[in-house]
Scaffold this active site. Structure first.
Site, PDB file in Angstrom:
ATOM      1  CG  HIS A   1      30.211  71.659  13.381  1.00 36.13           C
ATOM      2  ND1 HIS A   1      28.761  71.449  13.682  1.00 36.13           N
ATOM      3  CD2 HIS A   1      30.756  71.473  14.499  1.00 36.13           C
ATOM      4  CE1 HIS A   1      28.444  71.459  14.801  1.00 36.13           C
ATOM      5  NE2 HIS A   1      29.586  71.340  15.739  1.00 36.13           N
TER       6      HIS A   1
ATOM      7  CG  HIS B   1      33.596  72.220  19.031  1.00 34.54           C
ATOM      8  ND1 HIS B   1      33.081  73.244  19.215  1.00 34.54           N
ATOM      9  CD2 HIS B   1      32.733  71.409  18.215  1.00 34.54           C
ATOM     10  CE1 HIS B   1      31.594  73.269  18.763  1.00 34.54           C
ATOM     11  NE2 HIS B   1      31.532  72.125  18.493  1.00 34.54           N
TER      12      HIS B   1
ATOM     13  CG  HIS C   1      26.766  74.284  17.886  1.00 33.87           C
ATOM     14  ND1 HIS C   1      27.698  75.063  17.326  1.00 33.87           N
ATOM     15  CD2 HIS C   1      27.362  72.948  18.289  1.00 33.87           C
ATOM     16  CE1 HIS C   1      28.871  74.346  17.441  1.00 33.87           C
ATOM     17  NE2 HIS C   1      28.622  73.157  17.794  1.00 33.87           N
TER      18      HIS C   1
ATOM     19  CD  GLU D   1      24.667  69.068  19.305  1.00 31.71           C
ATOM     20  OE1 GLU D   1      24.716  70.349  19.909  1.00 31.71           O
ATOM     21  OE2 GLU D   1      25.508  68.014  19.446  1.00 31.71           O
TER      22      GLU D   1
ATOM     23  CG  ASP E   1      30.199  68.370  16.922  1.00 29.82           C
ATOM     24  OD1 ASP E   1      30.782  69.372  17.282  1.00 29.82           O
ATOM     25  OD2 ASP E   1      29.242  67.834  17.499  1.00 29.82           O
ATOM     26  CG  ASP E   2      33.441  67.948  19.984  1.00 29.71           C
ATOM     27  OD1 ASP E   2      34.129  68.889  20.025  1.00 29.71           O
ATOM     28  OD2 ASP E   2      31.846  68.000  19.804  1.00 29.71           O
TER      29      ASP E   2
HETATM   30  N1  ADE Z   1      30.782  72.083  21.987  1.00 26.85           N
HETATM   31  C1  ADE Z   1      31.646  70.807  21.413  1.00 26.85           C
HETATM   32  N2  ADE Z   1      30.823  70.043  20.849  1.00 26.85           N
HETATM   33  C2  ADE Z   1      29.617  70.470  20.818  1.00 26.85           C
HETATM   34  C3  ADE Z   1      28.249  70.069  20.267  1.00 26.85           C
HETATM   35  N3  ADE Z   1      28.411  69.009  19.692  1.00 26.85           N
HETATM   36  N4  ADE Z   1      27.215  70.704  20.540  1.00 26.85           N
HETATM   37  C4  ADE Z   1      27.461  72.050  21.638  1.00 26.85           C
HETATM   38  N5  ADE Z   1      28.575  72.284  21.846  1.00 26.85           N
HETATM   39  C5  ADE Z   1      29.536  71.690  21.688  1.00 26.85           C
HETATM   40 ZN    ZN Z   2      29.696  71.493  17.545  1.00 30.50          ZN
END
Ligand code: ADE
Ligand code: ZN
Length: 326
Positions: free
Chosen positions: A16, A18, A196, A199, A277-278
């Site tokens: 996971h 991005h 997703h 969350e 994630d990011d």
């Molecule tokens: N796009 C990038 N990170 C995300 C996240 N944590 N939840 C939803 N969309 C995303």
């Molecule tokens: Zn994500």
């Protein structure tokens, strides 16, 4: 800490991630300069200081704005390569990454520009280190299903290099049911789908993703624990949940990491694992996510090994490759 040494040494996979979320402020400024773009921040430090989020949306606003510096195929290559170098340093041997083509095609960047830049970097990592990868094309759920259909049309010439489909962006108010026809079309292409769910959105969105989108993994899914019947189902099916602890902390999903549900998920028999994630926005790549959980939750060696095994189990590697790493 001795458990941290194990975390660093274990071969790992990430499921996971991005790629647009790996754009570090330093690279954002360098690409802005290269492309003649003026950013609304005086310095790298001023940009980093703006990374204070109170919700998913407050992050997404900065994330989409930041992606505006990505213009050429080389920009997408440089972005992806920078992540792969960090992943290699974290001892990631296989990574399954998302890209959000609509973020770029909606600003006039060709699908081919985005795709080829990312693909060339993934292929280089395979050649240089034997690092495996999968590329997951993700649809933006704040946009219409029709817009998703249109970008899928644009992806058709590149499907040989795309391994699956995902669904991301603003969750609340954009339930999986909005994309049932789009995902039916994705399944007809013979590729696996993920989404997703759970969350910021409720456990009911996880149920919808399973029943209406037929996903094989749930991204995040931490709110699944609010529905006991759903937990039983996810455990019985070993449906993977790609949990992102530092993301949950930074986006105020679980502000206190010491109360993060990761351990409870393992104890309930869920196929949960750790992902970043990011990472450029949330303060750490994969190993940092593990270290933070080890510290906040007191993860044991056995729990770390379980999380890493869950991740290989949930990956799209062929069975014999999973065996090699588990
Ligand atoms: N796009 C990038 N990170 C995300 C996240 N944590 N939840 C939803 N969309 C995303
Ligand atoms: Zn994500």
């Amino acid at each position: 800490h001795p458990v941290d040494a194990l975390i660093a040494a274990l071969p790992k996979t990430e499921l996971h991630l991005h790629i647009e979320g790996t754009l570090e402020p330093e690279l954002m400024f360098a690409l802005a300069t290269r492309n003649g773009i003026t950013l609304p921040y005086a310095s790298i430090d001023a940009l980093r200081a703006a990374y204070q989020f109170d919700s998913l949306q407050s992050f997404l606003d900065l994330y989409y704005a930041g992606a505006g510096v990505l213009q050429t195929e080389q920009d997408f290559y440089d972005l992806t390569w920078a992540y792969l170098e960090r992943a290699h340093a974290d001892r990631i041997v296989h990574t399954e990454i998302f890209f959000d083509p609509q973020t770029h095609t909606d600003r006039g960047i060709a699908f081919a520009t985005v795709y080829h830049g990312i693909r060339r970097a993934l292929d280089a990592a395979q050649a240089q280190w034997g690092m495996g990868s999968r590329l997951i094309m993700s649809f933006l759920r704040h946009l219409s299903e029709e817009a998703g259909m249109a970008v899928l049309d644009q992806a058709e010439p590149y499907l040989a290099g795309i391994d699956g489909f995902g669904l991301d962006s603003s969750e609340l108010g954009h339930p999986p049911s909005k994309f049932a026809r789009l995902f039916a079309r994705c399944h007809a292409l013979g590729l696996p789908c993920v989404a997703h769910a759970g969350e910021e959105g409720p456990a009911a969105y996880v149920v919808e993703a399973l029943d209406l989108l037929q996903v094989c993994r749930i991204d995040h899914g931490v709110r699944s624990l609010e529905d006991e019947a759903l937990v039983q189902r996810l455990a019985a099916d070993r449906t993977p949940l790609t949990v992102c602890p530092l993301s949950n902390q930074r986006l105020q999903v679980t502000p206190d990491l010491s109360r993060h549900p990761l351990r409870r998920m393992l104890q309930a028999g869920l196929a949960a694992m750790v992902n970043s994630d990011d990472p450029a926005y949330f303060g750490g790549y994969l190993n940092q996510n593990f270290y933070a959980c080890r510290e906040a939750l007191g993860l044991s060696d056995a729990e770390v090994v379980q999380l890493v095994d869950n991740s290989f189990e949930a990956s799209w590697l062929p069975a014999q490759d999973k065996q090699r790493w588990m």
